[in-house]
Write an enzyme that holds these catalytic residues in place. Structure first.
Site, PDB file in Angstrom:
ATOM      1  N   TYR A 152       0.803  -1.220   0.000  1.00  0.00           N
ATOM      2  CA  TYR A 152       0.000   0.000   0.000  1.00  0.00           C
ATOM      3  C   TYR A 152       0.841   1.277   0.000  1.00  0.00           C
ATOM      4  O   TYR A 152       0.290   2.360  -0.201  1.00  0.00           O
ATOM      5  CB  TYR A 152      -0.933   0.025   1.218  1.00  0.00           C
ATOM      6  CG  TYR A 152      -1.787  -1.210   1.373  1.00  0.00           C
ATOM      7  CD1 TYR A 152      -2.224  -1.935   0.268  1.00  0.00           C
ATOM      8  CD2 TYR A 152      -2.171  -1.650   2.633  1.00  0.00           C
ATOM      9  CE1 TYR A 152      -3.008  -3.067   0.415  1.00  0.00           C
ATOM     10  CE2 TYR A 152      -2.960  -2.779   2.791  1.00  0.00           C
ATOM     11  CZ  TYR A 152      -3.380  -3.483   1.677  1.00  0.00           C
ATOM     12  OH  TYR A 152      -4.150  -4.612   1.838  1.00  0.00           O
ATOM     13  N   ASP A 170      -4.052  -8.136   2.194  1.00  0.00           N
ATOM     14  CA  ASP A 170      -3.925  -8.464   3.608  1.00  0.00           C
ATOM     15  C   ASP A 170      -3.785  -7.159   4.388  1.00  0.00           C
ATOM     16  O   ASP A 170      -2.955  -6.320   4.039  1.00  0.00           O
ATOM     17  CB  ASP A 170      -2.702  -9.364   3.831  1.00  0.00           C
ATOM     18  CG  ASP A 170      -2.698 -10.020   5.198  1.00  0.00           C
ATOM     19  OD1 ASP A 170      -3.738 -10.586   5.587  1.00  0.00           O
ATOM     20  OD2 ASP A 170      -1.661  -9.966   5.874  1.00  0.00           O
ATOM     21  N   GLU A 171      -4.575  -7.000   5.426  1.00  0.00           N
ATOM     22  CA  GLU A 171      -4.681  -5.773   6.230  1.00  0.00           C
ATOM     23  C   GLU A 171      -5.571  -4.746   5.511  1.00  0.00           C
ATOM     24  O   GLU A 171      -5.875  -4.869   4.339  1.00  0.00           O
ATOM     25  CB  GLU A 171      -3.308  -5.177   6.569  1.00  0.00           C
ATOM     26  CG  GLU A 171      -2.387  -6.116   7.322  1.00  0.00           C
ATOM     27  CD  GLU A 171      -2.973  -6.682   8.623  1.00  0.00           C
ATOM     28  OE1 GLU A 171      -3.929  -6.087   9.181  1.00  0.00           O
ATOM     29  OE2 GLU A 171      -2.496  -7.738   9.083  1.00  0.00           O
ATOM     30  N   ILE A 172      -5.992  -3.744   6.272  1.00  0.00           N
ATOM     31  CA  ILE A 172      -6.931  -2.742   5.755  1.00  0.00           C
ATOM     32  C   ILE A 172      -6.298  -2.011   4.568  1.00  0.00           C
ATOM     33  O   ILE A 172      -5.181  -1.512   4.660  1.00  0.00           O
ATOM     34  CB  ILE A 172      -7.328  -1.750   6.865  1.00  0.00           C
ATOM     35  CG1 ILE A 172      -8.072  -2.493   7.980  1.00  0.00           C
ATOM     36  CG2 ILE A 172      -8.184  -0.624   6.302  1.00  0.00           C
ATOM     37  CD1 ILE A 172      -8.372  -1.650   9.197  1.00  0.00           C
ATOM     38  N   THR A 195      -8.283  -9.657   3.911  1.00  0.00           N
ATOM     39  CA  THR A 195      -8.193 -10.298   5.225  1.00  0.00           C
ATOM     40  C   THR A 195      -7.587  -9.299   6.207  1.00  0.00           C
ATOM     41  O   THR A 195      -6.527  -8.757   5.955  1.00  0.00           O
ATOM     42  CB  THR A 195      -7.319 -11.566   5.167  1.00  0.00           C
ATOM     43  OG1 THR A 195      -6.042 -11.248   4.583  1.00  0.00           O
ATOM     44  CG2 THR A 195      -7.982 -12.651   4.324  1.00  0.00           C
TER      45      THR A 195
END
Length: 197
Positions: A152, A170-172, A195
């Protein structure tokens, strides 16, 4: 011993096996997350720490990359080799979580979800020791799938242009990156799954 060594290298085959304490039927939330992929192109697995969210994301990604869907699988299926992205919050987090679940830890690649004999060409990620930019995975059809590793912190332009069959975040995930990933799946009848805790 030989059994333990074989188990370490058996990849995704060791997960959610019927007849074991952690069979897919004993994990109803995981089962529903996977099954929903057959009906929905966007999914979220939000749950507590250490319950198998990243394991589930990596497992599904490995199924799509290899085409080796187990008998219990009721989720989305692709017929041939796939293009996919596995994405974490930072380059280091992608290496230490997403890449580790798919390949195994550094120095023990082939002990993650993707069996050692199916791991093909790999390209290193500049500036991230031990991190990968992309890799090829042998598909059951005889062709090769491609998994790209992203994070990100990359500029939004890094997510432009390419059609993807699947994307695992994976992660926000920041909404602008999520939207770009979703657009990548539009022409492939693809899916995106997230997730996080």
């Amino acid at each position: 011993d030989k059994y333990e060594e074989a188990s370490k290298l058996s990849g995704m085959a060791k997960w959610f096996q019927p007849g074991t304490p952690f069979s897919i039927d004993n994990c109803p939330k995981h089962k529903e997350f996977f099954r929903a992929g057959a009906d929905y192109n966007q999914r979220l697995f939000m749950a507590a720490n250490r319950v198998g969210k990243s394991v589930s994301g990596a497992l599904e990604s490995a199924f799509h990359a290899t085409g080796l869907y187990p008998d219990w699988w009721e989720g989305k299926r692709f017929d041939g080799p796939t293009m996919g992205w596995a994405i974490g919050s930072t380059a280091q987090a992608t290496r230490d979580t997403v890449q580790k679940e798919l390949l195994g830890p550094m120095g023990a690649w082939g002990t993650g979800m993707i069996p050692a004999e199916l791991i093909g060409t790999k390209a290193a990620k500049q500036g991230t020791p031990g991190g990968l930019d992309w890799m090829h995975v042998k598909h059951v059809s005889g062709g090769w799938s491609t998994i790209g590793f992203k994070n990100y912190e990359q500029p939004i332009e890094a997510f432009y242009g390419t059609a993807m069959h699947w994307v695992w975040c994976d992660e926000i995930v920041p909404i602008n990156i999520y939207n770009e990933c979703l657009v990548r799946t539009m022409t492939t009848n693809g899916i995106i799954y997230v997730t996080f805790t």
